[in-house]
Structure formats: C-alpha cells, structure tokens
Design an enzyme around this catalytic site. Structure first.
Site, short mmCIF file in Angstrom:
data_model
loop_
_atom_site.label_atom_id
_atom_site.label_comp_id
_atom_site.label_asym_id
_atom_site.label_seq_id
_atom_site.Cartn_x
_atom_site.Cartn_y
_atom_site.Cartn_z
N GLU A 81 -1.67 1.50 3.66
CA GLU A 81 -3.04 1.47 3.80
C GLU A 81 -3.90 0.31 4.00
O GLU A 81 -3.54 -0.99 3.29
CB GLU A 81 -3.36 2.17 2.35
N LYS A 260 -5.52 6.01 -8.93
CA LYS A 260 -4.82 5.77 -7.41
C LYS A 260 -5.10 4.30 -7.03
O LYS A 260 -4.37 3.69 -6.54
CB LYS A 260 -5.27 6.86 -6.72
N ASP A 276 11.86 2.52 -7.94
CA ASP A 276 11.65 3.79 -7.65
C ASP A 276 10.09 4.05 -8.17
O ASP A 276 9.56 3.95 -9.07
CB ASP A 276 12.50 4.67 -9.09
N HIS A 373 -12.92 -1.34 5.55
CA HIS A 373 -12.27 -0.27 6.29
C HIS A 373 -12.31 -0.35 7.53
O HIS A 373 -11.15 -0.15 8.45
CB HIS A 373 -12.33 0.97 5.63
#
Ligand code: MEV
Length: 418
Positions: A81, A260, A276, A373
């Site tokens: 990202e 998130k 993991d 972004h």
C-alpha cells in the site's frame, strides 16, 4: 480459464513454471519474471508451500525516525500500500521529537488447547490434580525450550455447560520461538492421556491464536504547542484527533477502518520478519471486541497540555522458528532491526501500529489522506504505461501538475517526454 495438469502436485517447480506459459490470457515476460526470484528462492518456495510455482514480491521499505524506549530503531515493513511507510515515518519523527515511544509487555507465553466431548464438569478438578503428570508427559517436547528459559507454565480448565464441552488450556513459554509446532505437538501428545483420564474423546487439539498473554503496548505524548498542522492550532488539532478516536470507539463501522490503519503497520512488520500475519490479525480483532462491541484498539486523550496516545493489543511475533528462521528476507530484516528478542519485536510492533494510527488520524482530521496518496498513484500509473527509471518521476510530475490521474494521460505524458 486454463486448468493446470492434474499431476501439477508431483511436478518439479521448474516443470510447473513451464506450464505457466500455456495459460490464457498469455502471461507477459514481466509477470513471469516477477514470480521468478531465481533458483535458490524457487527451491525455498517449493519447500515452504505445496504446489509452488514461484514467489510474490511485495515492496519492502524502512520506517525511519523511531525512538522506542530511548533507542533509535529502523522498522522494516513489507506492504503493497502506498503512503503507509511514509505515514509511519512522519509520525515516528514527530513523536520522537517529543521523547519517543514508551513500550511495555510482550510476554512470550502461549496456549495449547484441548477440547473434550463426553467429559464431565468434575473432570476439571481431576485434571488440575494431575498437573505433575501432565508436565512430565510434555517435558520431552519442551526440553529445547527449557534450555532457553521457556517451558511449561500452568494449566487451567473450563466447562462449557451449554454444549457439555471441557476445555483444557496448557500455557507454555515459547521464548523467542513462533512456537506453533511445539504448541500443537504438546496439545496432540496430551490428548490420549486426557481422553483416558476423563473417559472422553478429543474434538480439537491446537494452539490458540487468541494470544491474550502476548499483550504489548506503546504510548507517547506530545505537547499541544507542537501539534500545529494545516492551519489548525495545537489544541484544536489535538481535539480533532481525540474526536476521530471517539468516533472509532463509538461506531464499529468506523472502528474497523481505524484498526485496519493500526494493522497497516503491525502486519507489515510481521510480514517483513516472516511471521504469521493472519493469527496476529485475528487476535487483534478479538481484542477489539473485548467488551462485546467492536471498538478502537488505541486510545487518545488530552491531559496536562499534552495529547496522549496509547495502544495495547495481543501481538504474537517470533524471532526464531518457522519461516523466520530460514527465509533470507526475514533474516535480513531481523538484522536491520538489530536482532531483537521476540518480546522486543512485539513492543516495536505496538509503537509502529500506534504511529500509523496517529498519522492516519492527524491527516483525516485535517486535510484528508488523498493528496498524499495521489503522488504515489501517479507513479503507479507511470509504471503501468511503461515508464521506467527517470521517466517514472517525470510522468508523475506531469500528472501532478495537470491534476489528472488516468492511464490515457499517463501514456500521453510518456510519449511527450520520450
Ligand atoms: C488506509 O490504509 C488506512 C486508513 O484508512 C486508516 C484510517 O482510516 O484510520 C487511512
């Protein structure tokens, strides 16, 4: 869709790759080479997973500027990202100027669980009374771990009346190891003894990813007068961040995105070190729902003319064992991290998650995140239309100047610039 040969599983990884060229639509040379890291790493992929045909490259970067418990730290991150590493470095640098992060926790105790059907509530007491025998039974499995200061810690039982299920938890300190294999072996090796003792039958024997004992936390504080941003004065800025946090704590629909953002940092560090990521995320979301409602994992508040941020969650990370020990990418990143213990790595992850969250909230509560972004998006468009090397920033600047972001304009820019 092309269906791979049924013998795919039995083929060598090189034979599987040869078959790749038959798929429709035809793979491009770039697609084929992107999945081919060379012989050594193809062999590694082949021993790591079944039916392997290659590897999937994700960018690796370093979040800089972090002062954690008084020491400067580089934090390698693997993420697809844009803006995530830049945001972490931005927040890390600002927080460092105000004294950095203080961290805590990072216990290395994990839990193996065995669920029995056909047992009775009274068996709880019986099992507890057999603790010494249980310890002896798993001692051979844990001897390596004991040499490193780990090993058996405790035992507890829980009776689920509604489904007449007995759960036995065995807590084991795995030290720096990921521990999954040891925990699962311990759970399975205790099963026949417990079945016999309770005249019951096992339904599940596996480690728990809940990792509630693995909690690690980080906190920071910044003087309000250091917080001016985008035309907002320090106190107003801090109040906006606290309001953004309040909303995440109030509304699960926002909390998911908020958390998130925290996991953008933690998962990227976990992936970069070969850990993991799925177990880690499942445990984080379990913690987010601790009082029955899904809430923010972090907290922000104003006190004594400072904005305070804090984050505590279960973070299960190892620095030996599993893929961590043999994946050369993970090994390199552990060297970049200065070879931390697993508990140190968990505390770094907490600081990184908190920095990521602070960066997101301070952008969202002011100018938003899109302007940052779009620059990376422009670079991606440049790459997609074939720009390479110096042409990538040139096409990127062109798109930024025109404030237009699509493949057609990017293609036109590349043609004009060539
Ligand atoms: C994007 O990956 C993460 C954010 O959406 C997190 C947030 O909204 O807090 C920016």
């Amino acid at each position: 869709m092309y269906i791979f040969n049924r013998k795919f599983r039995k083929q060598t990884i090189y034979e599987r790759r040869e078959e790749l060229i038959q798929i429709e639509p035809k793979p491009t040379d770039l697609e084929l080479s992107a999945s081919n890291p060379g012989k050594d790493l193809l062999d590694l992929a082949n021993i790591m997973v079944e039916n392997a045909y290659g590897t999937f490259a994700i960018p690796l970067g370093i979040a800089q500027g972090f002062l954690i418990d008084g020491a400067e730290v580089n934090l390698p991150m693997a993420t697809e990202e844009p803006s995530v590493i830049a945001a972490a470095s931005y927040a890390g640098t600002i927080i460092t100027k105000s004294g950095g992060f203080t961290t805590w926790g990072g216990s290395t105790e994990m839990t193996a669980q065995i669920y029995l059907l056909g047992a009775k509530k009274e068996h709880c007491e019986l099992i507890q009374s057999k603790e010494e025998e249980i310890k002896k039974l798993i001692q051979p499995i844990l001897s390596g771990m004991e040499k490193r200061g780990g090993g058996y810690r405790s035992l507890d039982c829980h009776w689920f009346d509604s489904k007449q299920v007995l759960r036995i938890h065995v807590h084991i300190d795995v030290k720096d190891a990921m521990g999954a294999n040891i925990l699962n072996t311990a759970a399975e090796s205790l099963t026949p003894y417990l079945e016999d003792l309770c005249k019951a039958s096992k339904i599940l024997a596996i480690l728990s990813n809940e990792a509630s004992q693995h909690s690690a936390g980080a906190k920071f504080s910044i003087a309000l007068n250091e917080l001016n941003r985008a035309g907002y004065k320090g106190r107003e800025m801090a109040e906006r961040i606290v309001s953004a946090y309040d909303i995440a704590d109030l509304d699960p629909a926002r909390a998911v995105t908020h958390n998130k953002g925290i996991m953008n940092g933690i998962t990227a560090l976990a992936l970069a070190t070969g850990n993991d990521t799925r177990g880690l995320e499942a445990a984080a979301h379990r913690a987010a729902v601790r009082d029955g409602q899904y809430r923010s994992l972090s907290k922000f508040w104003i006190e004594n003319e400072h904005l305070h941020g804090s984050l505590e969650l279960p973070i299960s990370l190892g620095t030996v064992g599993g893929a961590v020990s043999f994946h050369p990418g993970a090994q390199l990143n552990l060297k970049i991290l200065g070879k931390p213990s697993s508990s140190q790595l968990m505390r770094y992850a907490a600081a990184l998650g908190l920095a990521q969250n602070y960066a997101a909230l301070s952008a969202l509560a002011t100018e938003g995140i899109q302007s940052g972004h779009m620059k990376k998006h422009a670079a991606r468009l440049a790459y997609q239309v074939g720009a390479r090397g110096d042409f990538i920033p040139k096409v990127q600047d062109y798109l930024m100047e025109k404030n237009k972001f699509n493949l057609e304009i990017a293609k036109q820019a590349l043609e004009e610039l060539k």
